[in-house]
Design an enzyme around this catalytic site. Sequence first.
Site, PDB file in Angstrom:
ATOM      1  N   GLY A   1      11.668  32.495  60.984  1.00 36.04           N
ATOM      2  CA  GLY A   1      10.083  32.621  59.948  1.00 36.04           C
ATOM      3  C   GLY A   1      11.692  33.093  58.983  1.00 36.04           C
ATOM      4  O   GLY A   1      10.014  33.360  58.300  1.00 36.04           O
TER       5      GLY A   1
ATOM      6  N   GLY B   1      10.504  31.850  54.491  1.00 38.88           N
ATOM      7  CA  GLY B   1       8.867  32.280  54.272  1.00 38.88           C
ATOM      8  C   GLY B   1       9.263  33.193  53.484  1.00 38.88           C
ATOM      9  O   GLY B   1      10.071  33.540  52.865  1.00 38.88           O
ATOM     10  N   GLN B   2       8.261  34.112  53.216  1.00 41.34           N
ATOM     11  CA  GLN B   2       7.737  35.019  51.879  1.00 41.34           C
ATOM     12  C   GLN B   2       9.650  36.260  51.870  1.00 41.34           C
ATOM     13  O   GLN B   2       9.604  36.239  51.171  1.00 41.34           O
ATOM     14  CB  GLN B   2       6.798  35.379  51.050  1.00 41.34           C
TER      15      GLN B   2
ATOM     16  N   ASP C   1      14.322  28.742  60.936  1.00 43.91           N
ATOM     17  CA  ASP C   1      12.299  28.107  60.974  1.00 43.91           C
ATOM     18  C   ASP C   1      12.157  26.719  61.405  1.00 43.91           C
ATOM     19  O   ASP C   1      12.405  26.955  62.063  1.00 43.91           O
ATOM     20  CB  ASP C   1      12.198  28.223  58.767  1.00 43.91           C
TER      21      ASP C   1
ATOM     22  N   ARG D   1      10.759  24.293  60.186  1.00 42.59           N
ATOM     23  CA  ARG D   1      11.568  23.485  58.918  1.00 42.59           C
ATOM     24  C   ARG D   1      12.379  23.838  58.163  1.00 42.59           C
ATOM     25  O   ARG D   1      12.722  24.723  57.917  1.00 42.59           O
ATOM     26  CB  ARG D   1      10.713  23.376  58.364  1.00 42.59           C
TER      27      ARG D   1
ATOM     28  N   ASP E   1      10.800  26.627  66.786  1.00 46.55           N
ATOM     29  CA  ASP E   1       9.715  26.676  67.017  1.00 46.55           C
ATOM     30  C   ASP E   1       9.717  28.077  67.720  1.00 46.55           C
ATOM     31  O   ASP E   1      10.065  27.880  69.029  1.00 46.55           O
ATOM     32  CB  ASP E   1       9.109  25.731  66.950  1.00 46.55           C
TER      33      ASP E   1
ATOM     34  N   TYR F   1      -5.548  38.338  62.431  1.00 39.41           N
ATOM     35  CA  TYR F   1      -4.635  38.678  61.687  1.00 39.41           C
ATOM     36  C   TYR F   1      -4.382  40.209  62.665  1.00 39.41           C
ATOM     37  O   TYR F   1      -3.611  40.412  62.945  1.00 39.41           O
ATOM     38  CB  TYR F   1      -4.571  37.971  60.264  1.00 39.41           C
TER      39      TYR F   1
ATOM     40  N   LYS G   1      -2.525  42.006  65.087  1.00 40.37           N
ATOM     41  CA  LYS G   1      -1.079  43.050  64.093  1.00 40.37           C
ATOM     42  C   LYS G   1      -1.523  43.892  65.539  1.00 40.37           C
ATOM     43  O   LYS G   1      -0.387  45.274  65.618  1.00 40.37           O
ATOM     44  CB  LYS G   1      -1.470  43.384  62.807  1.00 40.37           C
TER      45      LYS G   1
HETATM   46  C1  AKB Z   1      -2.348  39.318  54.065  1.00 45.82           C
HETATM   47  O1  AKB Z   1      -2.814  39.608  53.275  1.00 45.82           O
HETATM   48  O2  AKB Z   1      -2.018  38.622  55.320  1.00 45.82           O
HETATM   49  C2  AKB Z   1      -0.179  40.387  54.296  1.00 45.82           C
HETATM   50  C3  AKB Z   1      -0.984  41.035  54.694  1.00 45.82           C
HETATM   51  C4  AKB Z   1      -1.225  42.531  54.042  1.00 45.82           C
HETATM   52  O3  AKB Z   1      -0.034  42.104  56.234  1.00 45.82           O
HETATM   53  N1  AKB Z   1       0.017  40.038  52.472  1.00 45.82           N
END
Ligand code: AKB
Length: 313
Positions: A10, A13-14, A36, A38, A51, A141, A145
């Site tokens: 990855g 990414g940012q 990554d 791509r 991937d 998410y 996590k």
């Molecule tokens: C998000 O906003 O999903 C992320 C994070 C806080 O993990 N920047």
Amino acid sequence: MSTERILIIGSNGQIGLELAESLRINYGSENVICSDVRQMEHQIMPFETLDVLDQNSLLAIVKKYNITQVYLLAALLSATAEKNPKFAWQLNMDGLFHVLDLAKEGLIKKVYWPSSIAVFGPSTPRLNTPQYTVMEPNTIYGISKQAGERYCEYYHQKYGVDVRSIRYPGLIGWKSAPGGGTTDYAVHIYHEALKQQSYNCFLSAETSLPMMYMPDAIRATIELMESPAEKVKIRSSYNVSGISFNPEEIAASIRKFIPNFTISYTPDFRQAIADSWPQSINDQEAREHWGWKPEFDLDAMTKVMLDNLGKQV
Ligand code: AKB
């Protein structure tokens, strides 16, 4: 000469883009393999298209380069994950399993995996949120996590895997664009301030969230990874704190440099996500265990962001 060979999954990414830059300085560019799904137009080399859900390709790359450390950054962030929960779960969890299993088999020595303030939920104390507290995340998410944190600790305790992790707050940088998070507004606002001196925010004025300027986040990540193993006492994930502010406060900071900047508010579905997260973080353990200390405050960050983005605009 570095004996480490690092794979960033990855890397485009940012976080990946800025992390790759720093790791290449520390370890030598030939020892940092970017990957990554791509390839970018001006791709940092060496690069492999990967991937992370494809376990065989991952294994082949690890063997090809004799990889010793993996930074696993491929994930769907909070806002995007809500739109595609099944895929978010698959990517965020299976990707982690694939990497942890390589470490369990002894094929890699060290793993970095990012967690997030999203592991906390509406029942968590929102101010100065401690390392250990109630955690009932209600976003897919955050759930992924939190499960990931449990797996990291389990693999460390059961199989001796050297896995290290940080619960990132919202990350703000000028070198790369954020990708689908709830905290992304704090990057967009600087771009719009320079382009049109105004910004319509998708969170309400008083929504305070923990944030961090990217160089602090990259430094925290590398400092944690380079700490002696005995200092890394938490193998789920560490709270780290940078700056906490709300949209009104970042707008006031921007006005110190762009006096006619205006902000308006149209909260959308991301408001509920932000409302379930802490407003500020207590990072006592990270400070005590491996010496973490943030450097940037809000105005210092605003100045660097505007200076650098101004050159790009
Ligand atoms: C998000 O906003 O999903 C992320 C994070 C806080 O993990 N920047």
